[in-house]
Design a protein around this motif. Structure first.
Motif: not given
Length: 90
Positions: A32-43, A48-64
């Protein structure tokens, strides 16, 4: 339009989405809603290198074995989060 395409979930976690122009996002309410999870990313190549959105994330992997542990691949580095994306670090 939400950033998530339900036909293309991110692996076993359909509550995560990555976008090459926006960054990484998470839903905690079934989409229903989505939130950015980019806190700490730097581009360094966005206005704005520390922006909440605007980063180029190519892939997300999860530790199973630890679903809150995520790895986000960007063009020049890989970031890690131990709290489902709320905070990221190199």
């Amino acid at each position: 339009m939400p950033p998530h395409d339900p036909a293309r979930p991110v692996g076993p976690r359909a509550d995560l989405h990555r976008d090459l122009l926006g960054g990484a996002f998470r839903t905690d309410d079934g989409g229903k809603s989505w939130k950015p999870i980019n806190h700490g990313l730097r581009s360094q190549y966005i206005p704005d290198p520390d922006a909440e959105v605007g980063h180029c994330v190519h892939r997300i992997a999860m530790n199973p074995s630890r679903r809150a542990c995520l790895y986000m691949q960007k063009p020049l580095d890989v970031m890690r989060s131990d709290d489902a994306g709320d905070n990221c670090a190199r």
